[in-house]
Enzyme design. Structure first.
Site, PDB file in Angstrom:
ATOM      1  N   SER A 113       2.201   1.652  -5.833  1.00 58.10           N
ATOM      2  CA  SER A 113       3.289   0.796  -5.344  1.00 58.10           C
ATOM      3  C   SER A 113       4.252   1.480  -4.387  1.00 58.10           C
ATOM      4  O   SER A 113       5.154   0.818  -3.853  1.00 58.10           O
ATOM      5  CB  SER A 113       4.073   0.219  -6.527  1.00 58.10           C
ATOM      6  OG  SER A 113       3.372  -0.860  -7.103  1.00 58.10           O
ATOM      7  N   LYS A 143       4.792  -0.202  -1.076  1.00 60.79           N
ATOM      8  CA  LYS A 143       5.804  -1.216  -0.757  1.00 60.79           C
ATOM      9  C   LYS A 143       6.941  -0.670   0.099  1.00 60.79           C
ATOM     10  O   LYS A 143       7.696  -1.452   0.696  1.00 60.79           O
ATOM     11  CB  LYS A 143       6.346  -1.828  -2.048  1.00 60.79           C
ATOM     12  CG  LYS A 143       5.289  -2.602  -2.831  1.00 60.79           C
ATOM     13  CD  LYS A 143       5.874  -3.257  -4.063  1.00 60.79           C
ATOM     14  CE  LYS A 143       4.835  -4.058  -4.839  1.00 60.79           C
ATOM     15  NZ  LYS A 143       3.941  -3.210  -5.651  1.00 60.79           N
ATOM     16  N   SER A 157       9.225  -4.120  -7.855  1.00 58.91           N
ATOM     17  CA  SER A 157       7.890  -3.780  -7.364  1.00 58.91           C
ATOM     18  C   SER A 157       6.935  -4.951  -7.568  1.00 58.91           C
ATOM     19  O   SER A 157       5.805  -4.797  -8.038  1.00 58.91           O
ATOM     20  CB  SER A 157       7.340  -2.522  -8.059  1.00 58.91           C
ATOM     21  OG  SER A 157       6.251  -1.985  -7.357  1.00 58.91           O
ATOM     22  N   LYS A 194      11.050   5.145  -4.754  1.00 61.88           N
ATOM     23  CA  LYS A 194      10.069   4.202  -5.280  1.00 61.88           C
ATOM     24  C   LYS A 194       9.093   4.887  -6.221  1.00 61.88           C
ATOM     25  O   LYS A 194       8.701   6.028  -6.017  1.00 61.88           O
ATOM     26  CB  LYS A 194       9.298   3.575  -4.112  1.00 61.88           C
ATOM     27  CG  LYS A 194       8.418   2.408  -4.501  1.00 61.88           C
ATOM     28  CD  LYS A 194       9.239   1.155  -4.740  1.00 61.88           C
ATOM     29  CE  LYS A 194       8.368   0.004  -5.215  1.00 61.88           C
ATOM     30  NZ  LYS A 194       7.844   0.220  -6.591  1.00 61.88           N
TER      31      LYS A 194
END
Length: 422
Positions: free
Chosen positions: A70, A73, A130, A232
């Site tokens: 993720s 992203k 997320s 993140k």
């Protein structure tokens, strides 16, 4: 508290070991199994980077291919921020959800097909929750389809210098074709805070409200480690536990990427150790010491030998990459003046088109540094942005040299275009 106590104990041990010149590697290693464990994981990779200069303070398997999960992203948000900055979208614009977007696998917001959310809600959902369904919806809104948006993501990655990265989806959901590296994800982290400082605070949020429900994020280091304000996390079975973080201390910002952790706790603890050790090393260098992050971690060399303060740690997985001393001058190629043009050469090689002149300049420096031989004797130029883009080009080349240089770049999956003077 436990982490602080553990570091104090280790720091004391390191100081004693350095004073006494201890060489008994097995005994030392037995006392610090945690610090050695992450690098032994087959999926592990990491890097520590100075956010302002881009200098690498520490790297372990930083160029080895890894699944970004993720952290993908962050690139999805980068392209969304581009639309906002260019005035092509507003925060209150709507993003519709197709059947395909609504059917995305969790983690998700569970927005139904035919419904929509605002751009601002999408930003929160991507950075904090997320949400995979939101990633698909954003991709379809900006690219027409997720596949086309992923191609745009890959193109932008190349323009930023992420040579080891290929995107095939906007979420980071499992796909063996979607690969990156710790170094590339550090480049991306640095780019998003450099190019869109007006939106970077989004990554520091630990929760947001959506339709009356408070939704909490996954970055456990926010609020736990002083100075950490992003970025993140990510996880799939194939990738392991990933994280990209950034933090500020004493007016110095560092970026840390850890990939392939065995658990959330192991990943978070190791990222924290690397960040705090990076700050500690930076402070000690400012006081005149010559020490590396690896030495400060008492990291074993590949042959099991304990690192001494006079050595630098290399990694065979990175083609001999060395830890760079923060006090060392930047690579000459990055700051070298433009060379004189080859007599009579009028051909050009374009290496990217950008919305800002700074990005174009960065790309020229990066290309010169990585492919200096191919552009020996060429000048650099940035075109007038009348068309909406600053085009980064090497000029003053013969046709043969321009075409040969472009072939070199293409062989490394670097975007380029030969410009005919006619």
């Amino acid at each position: 508290m436990f982490q602080r106590a553990r570091r104090q104990i280790l720091a004391g041990f390191f100081a004693i070991a350095a004073t006494l010149g201890l060489a008994a590697a097995p005994a030392a290693q037995a006392q610090i199994p945690y610090l050695q464990l992450p690098a032994q994981q087959p999926k592990y990779a990491s890097i520590v980077v100075d956010a302002e200069s881009g200098e690498v303070l520490y790297a372990k398997r930083a160029d080895s291919p890894r699944y970004p999960a993720s952290i993908t992203k962050v690139m999805t948000l980068y392209l969304l921020f581009e639309e906002l900055a260019a005035g092509r979208m507003d925060l209150d614009d709507r993003i519709p959800f197709s059947t395909r977007a609504a059917a995305a696998s969790p983690t998700k917001l569970y927005v139904k097909a035919g419904d929509s959310i605002t751009v601002e809600e999408a930003m929160n959902a991507l950075a904090i929750k997320s949400a995979n369904d939101v990633a698909v919806a954003v991709a379809e809104r900006l690219g027409g389809s997720e596949a086309r948006f992923a191609a745009l993501m890959t193109l932008r990655a190349r323009e930023l210098g992420m040579d080891s990265t290929t995107f095939v989806n906007a979420s980071g959901l499992p796909d063996s074709r979607q690969v990156s590296s710790a170094r590339d994800l550090a480049v991306l982290s640095r780019a998003i805070m450099r190019d869109f400082p007006q939106y970077y605070s989004l990554f520091a949020r630990t929760q947001f409200s959506f339709r009356g429900t408070t939704i909490r994020g996954h970055n456990n280091l926010l609020g736990r480690v002083a100075g950490v304000d992003g970025l993140k996390t990510g996880y799939t079975n194939a990738s392991g536990y990933n994280i990209a973080i950034s933090g500020v201390r004493d007016n110095r910002r560092l970026i840390v990427v850890v990939l392939g952790g065995a658990s959330t706790a192991a990943r978070d603890n190791h990222a924290e150790d690397l960040l705090l050790t990076g700050f500690n090393v930076a402070g000690r260098r400012a006081r005149g010491e010559r020490i590396t992050v690896a030495q400060n971690l008492f990291e074993p060399a590949p042959d099991g030998e304990i690192l001494r303060p006079s050595r630098e740690q290399g990694d065979a997985d990175q083609d001999g990459l060395k830890i760079v001393l923060a006090s060392a001058p930047p690579p000459p190629a990055a700051t070298a003046p433009a060379r004189k043009a080859e007599p009579g050469g009028k051909w050009q090689v374009q290496v990217g088109a950008f919305k800002s002149k700074g990005l174009a300049q960065d790309q020229l420096k990066l290309t010169r540094r990585r492919f200096g031989d191919a552009f020996a004797g060429a000048e650099t130029m940035i075109t007038d942005p009348s068309s909406g883009f600053y085009r980064a080009r090497f000029t003053g080349m013969s046709e043969d040299k321009a075409r040969a240089a472009c072939e070199v770049l293409k062989a490394k999956r670097q975007a380029c275009m030969v410009i005919d003077p006619a």
